[in-house]
Design a protein around this motif. Sequence first.
Motif, PDB file in Angstrom:
ATOM      1  N   ARG A   1       6.496  -8.711  -1.035  1.00  0.00           N
ATOM      2  CA  ARG A   1       6.146  -8.361  -2.417  1.00  0.00           C
ATOM      3  C   ARG A   1       6.918  -9.266  -3.378  1.00  0.00           C
ATOM      4  O   ARG A   1       8.145  -9.363  -3.313  1.00  0.00           O
ATOM      5  CB  ARG A   1       6.495  -6.902  -2.690  1.00  0.00           C
ATOM      6  CG  ARG A   1       6.230  -6.482  -4.122  1.00  0.00           C
ATOM      7  CD  ARG A   1       6.499  -5.013  -4.330  1.00  0.00           C
ATOM      8  NE  ARG A   1       6.272  -4.625  -5.716  1.00  0.00           N
ATOM      9  CZ  ARG A   1       6.222  -3.383  -6.152  1.00  0.00           C
ATOM     10  NH1 ARG A   1       6.395  -2.387  -5.288  1.00  0.00           N
ATOM     11  NH2 ARG A   1       6.006  -3.115  -7.409  1.00  0.00           N
ATOM     12  N   LYS A   2       6.196  -9.933  -4.248  1.00  0.00           N
ATOM     13  CA  LYS A   2       6.836 -10.841  -5.195  1.00  0.00           C
ATOM     14  C   LYS A   2       7.688 -10.046  -6.194  1.00  0.00           C
ATOM     15  O   LYS A   2       7.331  -8.926  -6.558  1.00  0.00           O
ATOM     16  CB  LYS A   2       5.780 -11.640  -5.968  1.00  0.00           C
ATOM     17  CG  LYS A   2       4.986 -12.604  -5.116  1.00  0.00           C
ATOM     18  CD  LYS A   2       3.964 -13.309  -5.982  1.00  0.00           C
ATOM     19  CE  LYS A   2       3.091 -14.224  -5.144  1.00  0.00           C
ATOM     20  NZ  LYS A   2       2.039 -14.871  -5.950  1.00  0.00           N
TER      21      LYS A   2
ATOM     22  N   ARG B   1      -1.932  -9.233  -6.931  1.00  0.00           N
ATOM     23  CA  ARG B   1      -1.294 -10.460  -7.425  1.00  0.00           C
ATOM     24  C   ARG B   1       0.194 -10.511  -7.107  1.00  0.00           C
ATOM     25  O   ARG B   1       0.828 -11.549  -7.275  1.00  0.00           O
ATOM     26  CB  ARG B   1      -1.497 -10.571  -8.938  1.00  0.00           C
ATOM     27  CG  ARG B   1      -0.881  -9.427  -9.718  1.00  0.00           C
ATOM     28  CD  ARG B   1      -1.363  -9.434 -11.167  1.00  0.00           C
ATOM     29  NE  ARG B   1      -0.831 -10.534 -11.914  1.00  0.00           N
ATOM     30  CZ  ARG B   1       0.314 -10.523 -12.592  1.00  0.00           C
ATOM     31  NH1 ARG B   1       1.062  -9.425 -12.581  1.00  0.00           N
ATOM     32  NH2 ARG B   1       0.724 -11.571 -13.260  1.00  0.00           N
ATOM     33  N   LYS B   2       0.773  -9.366  -6.672  1.00  0.00           N
ATOM     34  CA  LYS B   2       2.191  -9.326  -6.315  1.00  0.00           C
ATOM     35  C   LYS B   2       2.432  -9.578  -4.823  1.00  0.00           C
ATOM     36  O   LYS B   2       3.578  -9.536  -4.371  1.00  0.00           O
ATOM     37  CB  LYS B   2       2.784  -7.946  -6.676  1.00  0.00           C
ATOM     38  CG  LYS B   2       2.938  -7.708  -8.168  1.00  0.00           C
ATOM     39  CD  LYS B   2       4.022  -8.586  -8.754  1.00  0.00           C
ATOM     40  CE  LYS B   2       4.250  -8.272 -10.223  1.00  0.00           C
ATOM     41  NZ  LYS B   2       5.253  -9.194 -10.791  1.00  0.00           N
TER      42      LYS B   2
ATOM     43  N   LYS C   1      -4.586  -8.909   2.105  1.00  0.00           N
ATOM     44  CA  LYS C   1      -3.894  -8.787   0.822  1.00  0.00           C
ATOM     45  C   LYS C   1      -4.148  -7.407   0.203  1.00  0.00           C
ATOM     46  O   LYS C   1      -3.247  -6.775  -0.354  1.00  0.00           O
ATOM     47  CB  LYS C   1      -4.351  -9.902  -0.118  1.00  0.00           C
ATOM     48  CG  LYS C   1      -3.622  -9.905  -1.453  1.00  0.00           C
ATOM     49  CD  LYS C   1      -3.934 -11.139  -2.273  1.00  0.00           C
ATOM     50  CE  LYS C   1      -3.112 -12.319  -1.791  1.00  0.00           C
ATOM     51  NZ  LYS C   1      -3.152 -13.442  -2.737  1.00  0.00           N
TER      52      LYS C   1
ATOM     53  N   TRP D   1       2.640 -11.801  -1.466  1.00  0.00           N
ATOM     54  CA  TRP D   1       2.808 -13.180  -0.984  1.00  0.00           C
ATOM     55  C   TRP D   1       2.589 -13.192   0.519  1.00  0.00           C
ATOM     56  O   TRP D   1       3.179 -12.399   1.261  1.00  0.00           O
ATOM     57  CB  TRP D   1       4.221 -13.674  -1.300  1.00  0.00           C
ATOM     58  CG  TRP D   1       4.483 -15.065  -0.780  1.00  0.00           C
ATOM     59  CD1 TRP D   1       4.166 -16.241  -1.370  1.00  0.00           C
ATOM     60  CD2 TRP D   1       5.153 -15.402   0.450  1.00  0.00           C
ATOM     61  NE1 TRP D   1       4.570 -17.299  -0.602  1.00  0.00           N
ATOM     62  CE2 TRP D   1       5.177 -16.813   0.523  1.00  0.00           C
ATOM     63  CE3 TRP D   1       5.707 -14.650   1.490  1.00  0.00           C
ATOM     64  CZ2 TRP D   1       5.750 -17.492   1.599  1.00  0.00           C
ATOM     65  CZ3 TRP D   1       6.276 -15.328   2.555  1.00  0.00           C
ATOM     66  CH2 TRP D   1       6.299 -16.734   2.606  1.00  0.00           C
TER      67      TRP D   1
ATOM     68  N   ASP E   1       2.673 -15.524   3.967  1.00  0.00           N
ATOM     69  CA  ASP E   1       3.318 -16.737   4.494  1.00  0.00           C
ATOM     70  C   ASP E   1       2.249 -17.732   4.940  1.00  0.00           C
ATOM     71  O   ASP E   1       1.464 -17.448   5.853  1.00  0.00           O
ATOM     72  CB  ASP E   1       4.216 -16.365   5.675  1.00  0.00           C
ATOM     73  CG  ASP E   1       5.123 -17.515   6.081  1.00  0.00           C
ATOM     74  OD1 ASP E   1       4.884 -18.645   5.621  1.00  0.00           O
ATOM     75  OD2 ASP E   1       6.073 -17.270   6.856  1.00  0.00           O
TER      76      ASP E   1
END
Length: 221
Positions: free
Chosen positions: A70-71, A38-39, A26, A41, A43
């Motif tokens: 990326r969210k 925090r952005k 991450k 994601w 899988d």
Amino acid sequence: PDLALAAPRGLVAEASTMGVCLRVQKRLAASVLKCGKRKIWLDPNEVNEISMANSRQNVRKLLKDGFIIRKPANMHSRARTLLHLEAKRKGRHTGHGKRRGTAEARMPTKVLWMRRQRVLRRMLKKYREQKKIDKHLYHDLYMKSRGNVFKNKRVLMEHIHVAKKDKSRDKLLTEQADARRLKNKASRERREAKQSDAASMLEDAPEVVAEKPAKAKKEKN
């Protein structure tokens, strides 16, 4: 239980949901995408493959494959704010309970004065350029507006109409007075000429009267 006490809260959540710690992946993904962790994601169906990525190059490959995303930015809707502002423009939500500060602080009288002066001066300038008023009337109205004579554009416009009407009437009266003066002067000159003619005729009359008696005496003799 010991793991839950020793590890951070986010790491416990990752371990409980995925069963594998993907904190490094991450962090690398956040560095590659230039965003916060925090952005990112990851899988959950490809945990094993993601856990094998230990370099930025491997993370870029996972990004290309769509295993790391990326969210999108969270939406901060301004719809309610815009509706509220639109209502305030109509005069809603401005009662006594919504006011903070004095009337002078909310709308200073100096700001109102500046706005009014700019409106009036702009109007005077436009009228002068359009030849609706001359420079003398412009200066007079400019000083009067500075002296707080006119409340708004409508009052100034009415004053301009009245001033132009008064000026045209004064001009007409002046022209009529001049015409009357010239007429009186001409009639006076005619009368004086007539009187001088009559006086000259009277001067010549005694000689004629004196000649008549002498002729009458000769006829008797």
